[in-house]
Design an enzyme around this catalytic site. Structure first.
Site, PDB file in Angstrom:
ATOM      1  N   HIS A  29       0.764  -1.289   0.083  1.00 32.43           N
ATOM      2  CA  HIS A  29      -0.036   0.064   0.028  1.00 32.43           C
ATOM      3  C   HIS A  29       0.844   1.249  -0.068  1.00 32.43           C
ATOM      4  CE1 HIS A  29      -2.225  -3.322   1.661  1.00 32.43           C
ATOM      5  NE2 HIS A  29      -3.557  -2.709   1.225  1.00 32.43           N
ATOM      6  N   GLU A 435     -18.972  -4.285  23.466  1.00 30.05           N
ATOM      7  CA  GLU A 435     -18.306  -5.627  23.680  1.00 30.05           C
ATOM      8  C   GLU A 435     -17.017  -5.520  22.835  1.00 30.05           C
ATOM      9  OE1 GLU A 435     -21.400  -5.410  22.522  1.00 30.05           O
ATOM     10  OE2 GLU A 435     -22.485  -6.117  24.463  1.00 30.05           O
ATOM     11  N   HIS A 496     -29.957 -15.466  22.965  1.00 31.86           N
ATOM     12  CA  HIS A 496     -29.036 -15.222  23.963  1.00 31.86           C
ATOM     13  C   HIS A 496     -28.101 -16.740  24.289  1.00 31.86           C
ATOM     14  CE1 HIS A 496     -30.628 -11.410  24.266  1.00 31.86           C
ATOM     15  NE2 HIS A 496     -30.040 -11.138  25.466  1.00 31.86           N
TER      16      HIS A 496
END
Lengths: 688, 688
Positions: A29, A435, A496
């Site tokens: 890159h 999270e 869940h």
């Protein structure tokens, strides 16, 4: 070649080394190194407190390349600054972190210039980056670590910890939800030691960012509460200098510097286009680019005279002096605060302080038992009180994951001005419903040598796997605690209830999955955890109570350290059938074992809390636990059965899940899916 | 009981039914229904265009409960509004989506009131929610679908598609990075048919949101470019009404309505605390709450007279009228535009239009071959041209994943005002570096019966697993295309090289993983994909070229449909050893097979592109492909070997990865890890 001032010569050397490396590799890159070289140079040369002779100096400023694809720029910097190699990846010792040969073998096997920056493999790389957003979020963890270390160990006249954390971010880093989560939390915590540099080059792989990204980033960061600086020209060192200085002078919030830049700057045909992003410029374009910069188009990997010396005279000299002063300070500190100094030493070595296990509980047999999340909460509290740098929290679930540290002096980690009762010395973290950022922040804290734990429900690992994978790749001993670990969580239902998550982590290289069966296995699990130095762990715990097994009847829980052990056996040690289980299903197998025993059927129960630890045992031990000749086997786990064939072979039985779960009370769910002693007994009989 | 006006009576009935359901279940979330009932009521009663007699009416307004834990509120609404059951989950036909018995058996096995809302199980649930952020992001997909349907099928005087999409979001929804990504894209696309209602109750599980979430949400959304409304009192119907009306009147951007509310409103001891969030109020608190609302404290599950009639008179009547008018309009439209009407019908049935495969290519044998990402790009383009509602894009990687639709009329999906060349009819989507939002948006588009594809590199599934899991749980035929599928992607190195991802999806219930071996297997893979109606698929493709196998020598690729098939065999069909592989490793096994053949060793190559399809075949077929008596087996896959023991048993060999990858050119990486014919040959010989 027209003459250029020395600063500009250094910047252009970074640029030319980067495009040469990419061109020679025929891969990489080039565009971002061309546009971001001045930002990186200005920071390193004028601000970064970094000793090239010791890239592990604990109080160094951190530079995180969140735009990991621009690694050729970082490698060129490490090379020109003469950063020395340190760490296990350098058996030969005395060498540079990045040599010219490494640069010339960019992206080739064995080179320390890998395709994206790899922590532990290349000294000076502060964290592994490449998947976008990770570096930015990890930098928040590093900034948190500095605040905690400063609050905990600094004393009047002893500013042992006082470093800043910088992250260079791309458009992609800004788009990823991960960085959004981390930015919101960074301001809540008022991390004024954190500076993100946003390389606003308006180009991503598909084209101009205007295709999909038209929000006002500056206003968004103002909404979080950050200080925002703008640099209207990436090539203007004076503006860059002022922006960095403003960051240094801002003491109440993190700073975002938005730098307007041009990807592929100086490449006449690729400048400002996505063609400059992810492929070599091509030999002819490299020549033209070199001409644009007044460079000899025939000179590859050229470092003009004066460049290295100029960097040494500023960046190098400043870092050397700062480190020397710090060493001196630390020596006096050590004399005055020997205990604290020892803690700092231990932390740096990832050692556990003696007495860490002084208060470890043990649990008596109890048929009613308790949830392993509860026993783990007790054990963790007992340990944390004696390990000052064990700290962490949950993604808004600590009342459920039982990960709150409850002893008097634990406290909440919060910006001191927010409330009197809290401070940066606090050891309980409120990560919020973030999270993914939580795990990346945990990585950052671990990279700064704290011992962090993070926590949520097992199902929500789906939100943060990418960060956990990096824990494993970087060999960080991140402790992640996942409760509500099966369908037996009950009423919350299929959304869940984890099914495939255990298998997915067992398949991840390096990760240890540990699913203890009862309170005493939890104690042993924490003994394993505390001595891990280079592997992350997923500690997997129940919501529902599980019996505390009578260890005078069944084997000692110490077998947890070996990953699997014989828990209950036939008197002659020659079982006709093996019952294999982890976690809450071990008690189920013990119940089945007792029924089989009553019918004179010779069964053995093997508790297998960690496959990874078991696989690392010698074959002899493994064959003792799972005798190869005993092929009658039943594996029981309230999860996908995927992978259990390793232990059951073609013919064994696997009692597991083949679908998503069910919303109903715990016991009803377990029965619905056949997790009852009678089914285990029947399967065992069918095996013989 | 003091008399209350009818609106208030309806609202309180919603509240009381919700807390009764939670209390009876001894499990659930009472706090949000108590605070959010007026927001939901005002929307449903005064604005939502929704026919209770047909919850599948294609032009209905959508109401997404992103705060899925508040499902008792949604179930109470569905019950009181008399929404009828439709769909496969209702074998008995004529019943309500939610009955009073369902409410009374909230969170019990068999009840249509599950612990979180489940699409497909409960009519009227527009999408499965619970994991926070998912509903919000999915709602963006629904809003996109409406814009696309309107732009594609509406004609002057025929506004067939003109619905709005509402999502009720919690604090947690706002914190998750997923919703941040989706909100940024929603404004870029100027989705003025999208309204998020943010229930700003300041409480999450750990306590007040001030513990971790202190950003200015309104300013953040203004930074994206949304219109932001504030309602200072959640109980003020007039303010709510005005806010919704302003959304209706806003035609150039999405709207966020921030509603200040009090969790557990009316529960005297739990109001405004985290105690109201995730556990029943308790019998005594329920009584006190009922008293607060002027309710008979002894009446459980009470529906006062007039409530149902009042909802019918407004919400029901409005929906019925709108649906009747639509049916009439569609009938005339059908007469004028029969082809378009047929397309709409087919879409609703998830059928494939005839002629979809008219231009399918086939590929001649070619030792050099091409990457499966390239062949897939060709095949997908050939199909898409004939399937108007097959559409999608990548997370800023379409030039690499080869998922751009290139035929003339494909176009980009963009807000029409942005550029003249683009419009809401476009079929190429630019999702930006927002993998998680991309997949959740894909779910939303699929829920609105489009046939979306999404795409990125396989490694980045780690960023979006949670959304893919919901595709599978909802049985949506989402097409997800993952390229750069192994270490053989080369130089980008370990951060980009997937290892455990294949195993992790094979362990996920319902998901189909399909990893074709060459261009002709790609054609067959797409045939499988096009006929899927109720399962998502991960199509896993190479970056590097793979040989196009000579199908006159080896078996026809049609075996892909059965998941695994015998590709090359011994003349007598009685091999001594089986070589098992998927994707790019099939050619490797073919090369090994030829070497073994030259040495008179009887080997069979089994191409196993999809374990899931193979497992669903009759045992007889499976035993033909993998004869149980032939236990000499070698499995080869450039990934974690986890799970392959299913096919190799205790004694077979697995040539796979046990670590992360390596940054080096593709061939060097493959050789480094032993993926060479010689190793396969040696392993085969060792097996015999």
């Amino acid at each position: 070649m027209k003459p250029v001032p020395l600063d500009q010569l250094c910047i252009n050397t970074l640029r030319m080394l980067s495009i040469d490396a990419v061109q020679k590799a025929k891969s990489g890159h080039p565009g971002t190194p061309l546009d971001a070289a001045p930002m990186a140079y200005c920071l390193w040369q004028r601000f970064l407190r970094y000793d090239p002779a010791d890239p592990d100096w604990p109080n160094r400023d951190r530079f995180v390349l969140s735009a990991g694809h621009a690694c050729a720029l970082l490698y060129s910097l490490l090379y020109l600054c003469g950063v020395e190699a340190k760490g296990a990846s350098y058996p030969s010792g005395d060498r540079l972190a990045v040599t010219l040969d490494d640069l010339k073998s960019f992206r080739q096997a064995g080179s320390h210039c890998t395709g994206h920056p790899e922590y532990g493999w290349t000294s000076g790389v502060e964290t592994t980056t490449g998947p976008l957003g990770q570096g930015a979020a990890t930098s928040v963890g590093m900034a948190i670590a500095e605040r905690w270390l400063a609050a905990t160990y600094n004393r009047p006249d002893y500013d042992l910890f006082s470093h800043n954390v910088y992250a260079l971010c791309s458009d992609g880093d800004m788009m990823e939800g991960l960085s959004n989560e981390a930015a919101s939390l960074a301001e809540h915590l008022r991390l004024s030691n954190l500076c993100w540099i946003y390389d606003d080059n308006h180009i991503t792989i598909e084209g101009p960012t205007g295709l999909t990204f038209t929000e006002d980033v500056a206003t968004r960061f103002l909404a979080y509460g950050w200080h925002v600086e703008r640099v209207s020209d990436a090539n203007d060192l004076m503006l860059l200098d002022k922006a960095y200085q403003t960051f240094i002078d801002t003491h109440d919030r993190p700073t975002l510097i938005i730098v307007q830049s041009h990807i592929g700057y100086g490449a006449p045909h690729k400048h400002d286009t996505n063609k400059a992003h992810g492929e070599p410029l091509g030999a002819e374009e490299v020549r033209l680019t070199k001409e644009f910069y007044g460079w000899d188009p025939d000179a590859d990997f050229k470092v003009p005279e004066g460049v290295v010396a100029h960097l040494r005279a500023h960046m190098g000299k400043r870092g050397d002096a700062a480190h020397a002063a710090w060493r001196k300070l630390f020596a006096v500190y050590r004399a005055q605060y020997p205990d604290l100094a020892e803690q700092i030493d231990q932390m740096q070595q990832r050692e556990v302080p003696s007495g860490w296990d002084a208060a470890l509980p043990s649990f008596g047999a109890d048929a009613k038992g308790l949830a392993t999340r509860d026993s783990s909460g007790k054990v963790m509290n007992a340990i944390s009180e004696h390990v000052p740098w064990l700290l962490g929290g949950a993604a808004d679930l600590s009342p459920s994951t039982k990960t709150n540290l409850e002893f008097d002096f634990a406290g909440d980690f919060q910006a001191p001005e927010a409330e009197q009762a809290v401070s940066y010395r606090g050891r309980n973290f409120h990560f919020g419903l973030r999270e993914h950022a939580m795990c990346a922040i945990g990585n950052g804290m671990s990279l700064s040598k704290l011992r962090p734990f993070v926590s949520s429900f097992l199902i929500f690992t789906d939100y943060c796997r990418a960060a956990l994978r990096l824990s494993s790749m970087m060999e960080l001993p991140l402790i992640s605690i996942w409760t509500h670990d099966s369908i037996s969580l009950g009423e919350d239902g299929p959304t869940h209830q984890p099914i495939e998550q255990l298998a997915s982590f067992r398949a991840m290289p390096g990760m240890i999955v540990l699913r203890p069966a009862d309170a005493n296995e939890v104690v042993e699990a924490w003994k394993v955890i505390m001595h891990l130095k280079d592997r992350p762990i997923c500690l997997v715990l129940t919501r529902q109570p599980v019996p505390t097994l009578d260890r005078s009847t069944y084997a000692n829980a110490g077998g947890v350290a070996r990953g699997a052990y014989v828990l209950a056996d036939t008197p002659d040690g020659k079982p006709d059938v093996l019952l294999l289980a982890t976690g809450s299903e071990v008690a189920l197998c013990v119940a089945a074992y007792e029924q089989l025993k009553a019918e004179d059927i010779k069964a053995r129960v093997v508790s297998m809390p960690s496959w990874e630890l078991f696989e690392s045992q010698p074959r002899e031990y493994r064959d003792t636990v799972l005798p190869p000749t005993t092929t009658a086997r039943v594996a029981v786990e309230e999860a996908s059965g995927f992978g259990w064939e390793r232990y059951t072979g073609f013919d064994g039985a696997i009692l597991a899940l083949h679908s998503f779960g069910l919303s109903a009370p715990s016991k009803v769910v377990a029965e619905h899916f056949g997790f009852e002693p009678a089914h285990v007994v029947a399967a065992a009989k069918a095996q013989i």
